[in-house]
Write an enzyme that holds these catalytic residues in place. Structure first.
Site, mmCIF file in Angstrom:
data_model
loop_
_atom_site.group_PDB
_atom_site.id
_atom_site.type_symbol
_atom_site.label_atom_id
_atom_site.label_comp_id
_atom_site.label_asym_id
_atom_site.label_seq_id
_atom_site.Cartn_x
_atom_site.Cartn_y
_atom_site.Cartn_z
ATOM 1 N N TYR A 124 0.807 -1.222 0.000
ATOM 2 C CA TYR A 124 0.000 0.000 0.000
ATOM 3 C C TYR A 124 0.842 1.274 0.000
ATOM 4 O O TYR A 124 0.463 2.274 0.586
ATOM 5 C CB TYR A 124 -0.957 0.004 1.205
ATOM 6 C CG TYR A 124 -1.978 -1.119 1.194
ATOM 7 C CD1 TYR A 124 -2.176 -1.903 0.070
ATOM 8 C CD2 TYR A 124 -2.756 -1.394 2.314
ATOM 9 C CE1 TYR A 124 -3.108 -2.934 0.058
ATOM 10 C CE2 TYR A 124 -3.694 -2.414 2.312
ATOM 11 C CZ TYR A 124 -3.857 -3.186 1.181
ATOM 12 O OH TYR A 124 -4.791 -4.198 1.173
ATOM 13 N N LYS A 170 5.196 -14.288 3.685
ATOM 14 C CA LYS A 170 5.214 -15.207 2.537
ATOM 15 C C LYS A 170 6.677 -15.335 2.089
ATOM 16 O O LYS A 170 7.016 -15.170 0.910
ATOM 17 C CB LYS A 170 4.305 -14.624 1.430
ATOM 18 C CG LYS A 170 4.062 -15.518 0.252
ATOM 19 C CD LYS A 170 3.043 -16.615 0.515
ATOM 20 C CE LYS A 170 2.947 -17.547 -0.667
ATOM 21 N NZ LYS A 170 2.068 -18.703 -0.431
ATOM 22 N N ASP A 202 -0.919 -17.938 3.760
ATOM 23 C CA ASP A 202 -2.065 -18.752 3.321
ATOM 24 C C ASP A 202 -2.405 -19.812 4.366
ATOM 25 O O ASP A 202 -3.584 -20.078 4.647
ATOM 26 C CB ASP A 202 -1.839 -19.370 1.931
ATOM 27 C CG ASP A 202 -0.403 -19.790 1.683
ATOM 28 O OD1 ASP A 202 0.493 -19.244 2.349
ATOM 29 O OD2 ASP A 202 -0.168 -20.668 0.847
ATOM 30 N N ASP A 226 -4.494 -6.625 6.339
ATOM 31 C CA ASP A 226 -5.785 -6.110 5.898
ATOM 32 C C ASP A 226 -6.761 -7.267 5.700
ATOM 33 O O ASP A 226 -7.903 -7.246 6.169
ATOM 34 C CB ASP A 226 -5.561 -5.356 4.566
ATOM 35 C CG ASP A 226 -6.726 -4.467 4.206
ATOM 36 O OD1 ASP A 226 -7.668 -4.377 5.012
ATOM 37 O OD2 ASP A 226 -6.704 -3.876 3.108
ATOM 38 N N ASP A 230 -9.967 -8.709 8.444
ATOM 39 C CA ASP A 230 -11.391 -8.797 8.073
ATOM 40 C C ASP A 230 -11.896 -10.219 8.283
ATOM 41 O O ASP A 230 -13.038 -10.428 8.697
ATOM 42 C CB ASP A 230 -11.607 -8.376 6.613
ATOM 43 C CG ASP A 230 -11.888 -6.871 6.506
ATOM 44 O OD1 ASP A 230 -11.470 -6.137 7.421
ATOM 45 O OD2 ASP A 230 -12.523 -6.450 5.526
#
Ligand code: ATP
Length: 332
Positions: A124, A170, A202, A226, A230
């Site tokens: 971002y 990752k 993941d 992010d 959620d």
């Protein structure tokens, strides 16, 4: 007296913030609350998404309680998200989201965690450019950024009583960037007195559902945080219940995770719980721990005794719900 800016913003933002302020004003706190404008309604009125007067008020404040803003649907090249501007201006590098179930019937999994997400780097950065028919994004992971977010996660874990931090990355694919994050994580954790482990993002997304008890504090980079936060919010009560804090070294912005919800704006039906929980985080930030814990207890009690807004199966409107929380606070 510490100053706190109060910004309702757009859509349901002003409704949930007014309801929360109704409670805070009744608590007789030693805080100087000052209202200010930001967002689309502000743009229509003043020509600024983030008016200079608002920035002046923010600069003289310790924290801001914020509702929500609506971003324009068309891709206006002049539009710069005022929230992203604030995150950069005040270097609010840590996004903190506690996730725990309050309502028994929304307890999909036994999760009680805090996610500490790097807020200014990673995917971002906004550094996108078009070149030869491609769009290239610069994804930045810096040693300084990694170090300070892990340090913040240690502080947050100690305040919240968590004993373990899991670094989510990752690094098996993004060997240099996420490899740097993983290396710095273990370096900073040395001597913290807390347990440390790490997991690929993941696998972590699956483990949040299949093995929720293996997490306490999660520290992670911007995009992963992010998405995972959620997911965690959905597992513990949904958007109407999820608070967040954006914190730098000297300033904090506290806001519900949900957006401006234009579909229900102006109807007085929005659930202010996420904003009230964000206010609890703000009170902790300004070191008013007792006030934060009383407010959270009063909210939990209100919900568990069946006084709820429509989204949670109740009948109360936004302000009536706040009044019920206030009543419980004064009873204590
Ligand atoms: P934005 O474009 O500002 O992100 P949005 O409607 O796309 O707004 P959210 O505001 O996050 O996204 O809301 C998603 C849905 O969840 C809305 O349709 C709304 O009905 C519901 N919702 C969100 N927040 C609340 C709340 N506090 N109380 C009740 N319902 C809510």
């Amino acid at each position: 007296m510490k100053r706190v800016t109060v910004i309702g913003g757009d859509g349901i933002g002003p409704e949930v913030v007014d309801a929360t302020m109704h409670i805070l004003k009744g608590m007789d706190l030693d805080l100087d609350f000052v209202e200010a404008d930001m967002g689309l309604v502000s743009f229509k009125r003043t020509g600024h998404y983030l008016p200079p007067e608002t920035l002046n008020i923010l600069e003289s404040s310790k924290a801001v309680l914020f509702g929500a803003i609506t971003s324009p649907v068309t891709s206006d090249p002049c539009y710069h998200s005022p929230l992203l501007q604030l995150r950069r201006y005040f270097d609010l590098y840590a996004n903190i989201r506690p996730c725990f179930p309050i309502l028994p019937e929304y307890k999909l999994v036994d999760l009680n965690i805090v996610i500490v997400r790097e807020n200014t780097e990673g995917m971002y950065t906004g550094l996108e450019r078009e070149e030869d028919g491609k769009v290239i994004l610069e994804r930045v992971v810096s040693e300084k950024g990694c170090r300070r977010i892990v340090e913040k996660a240690i502080k947050v874990s100690k305040v919240m009583g968590f004993n373990k931090i899991t670094c989510i990355h990752k690094a098996n694919v993004l060997r240099k960037s996420d490899g740097l994050f993983r290396r710095v994580f273990y370096e900073v954790m040395e001597g913290s007195g807390l347990k440390a482990d790490d997991m690929i993002v993941d696998a972590a997304a699956a483990a949040l559902i299949s093995k929720p008890k293996c997490f306490e504090c999660i520290v992670t980079l911007n995009l992963y945080g992010d998405i995972l936060s959620d997911e965690a919010a959905a597992l513990t009560g949904g958007l109407g219940m999820a608070p967040s804090a954006n914190i730098g070294d000297h300033f904090g912005l506290f806001e519900p995770v949900h957006g401006s919800a234009p579909d229900i704006a102006g109807k007085g039906v929005a659930n202010p719980s996420a904003t009230i929980l964000s206010a609890c985080l703000l009170l902790e930030f300004v070191k008013m721990m007792d006030a934060a814990s009383s407010l959270q207890s009063a909210l939990v009690q209100t919900l568990n005794e069946g006084d709820r807004t429509r989204d949670l199966g109740g009948t109360l409107d936004t302000m009536k719900f706040a009044e019920k929380v206030s009543e419980r606070l004064t009873r204590h």
